[in-house]
Design an enzyme around this catalytic site. Structure first.
Site, PDB file in Angstrom:
ATOM      1  N   ASP A 123       0.847  -1.194   0.000  1.00  0.00           N
ATOM      2  CA  ASP A 123       0.000   0.000   0.000  1.00  0.00           C
ATOM      3  C   ASP A 123       0.881   1.241   0.000  1.00  0.00           C
ATOM      4  O   ASP A 123       2.014   1.200   0.484  1.00  0.00           O
ATOM      5  CB  ASP A 123      -0.908   0.013   1.240  1.00  0.00           C
ATOM      6  N   ASP A 141      -6.996  -1.378  -4.669  1.00  0.00           N
ATOM      7  CA  ASP A 141      -8.113  -1.083  -3.757  1.00  0.00           C
ATOM      8  C   ASP A 141      -9.035  -0.031  -4.360  1.00  0.00           C
ATOM      9  O   ASP A 141     -10.261  -0.118  -4.248  1.00  0.00           O
ATOM     10  CB  ASP A 141      -7.587  -0.575  -2.410  1.00  0.00           C
TER      11      ASP A 141
END
Length: 171
Positions: A123, A141
């Site tokens: 991330d 995401d």
């Protein structure tokens, strides 16, 4: 009898491939240029922050000892297969829903790749207001969320199916 792929929603899989390439490329760039935990402010509400997420959204089940890696990998595979089947059964003219499915597939495969290769999801997108930070996330995401929102909105705003409406009116 099988139908030509060009007449099905599968012709939208190019979008899943684009999401996958952009997601994996951006993660590779972050891993090559940042050390884990490094954060670089870009604007007053957005940082690039290199983080590992062993769980799911919002680090759900992140501290559960490793079994969640395989659980979320299986979920990504099952969802991708189901959406590919739905795309095959749908018309290529159903652009919005097929694009949504493709976004979700591309995102699911991007995070699946991370789980299988790195053992965690990479991330790096960090939005915040003052000291409140949204959980760090990635392009996969983002694609999954956009696809899910499109599916929900399409369900609210799509015109009713003519065949179903005719059956309801006769009954």
């Amino acid at each position: 009898m099988s139908k030509p792929i060009s007449s099905t929603g599968l012709r939208w899989l190019w979008l899943a491939l684009i999401v996958l390439v952009l997601d994996l490329g951006s993660k590779q760039w972050v891993m090559a240029h940042f050390y884990l935990g490094e954060s670089v402010p870009l604007v007053p509400f957005f940082n690039l922050t290199y983080a590992h997420n062993p769980g799911a959204a919002f680090s759900f089940l992140a501290d559960k000892g490793g079994w969640q890696r395989w659980f979320f990998a299986a979920i990504a595979l099952v969802i991708s297969v189901v959406l590919i089947v739905l795309m095959y059964r749908s018309s290529a003219k159903q652009r919005l829903v097929n694009a949504a499915y493709a976004l979700i597939i591309g995102g699911a495969l991007g995070n699946l790749f991370d789980r299988m290769v790195h053992g965690v999801v990479i991330d790096f997108i960090d939005f915040y207001v003052n000291n409140w930070h949204w959980p760090v996330f990635n392009l996969a995401d983002t694609a999954i969320c956009i696809g899910a929102v499109i599916i929900v909105l399409e369900g609210f705003f799509a015109p009713p199916d003519k065949d179903k409406t005719a059956v309801r009116n006769k009954g």
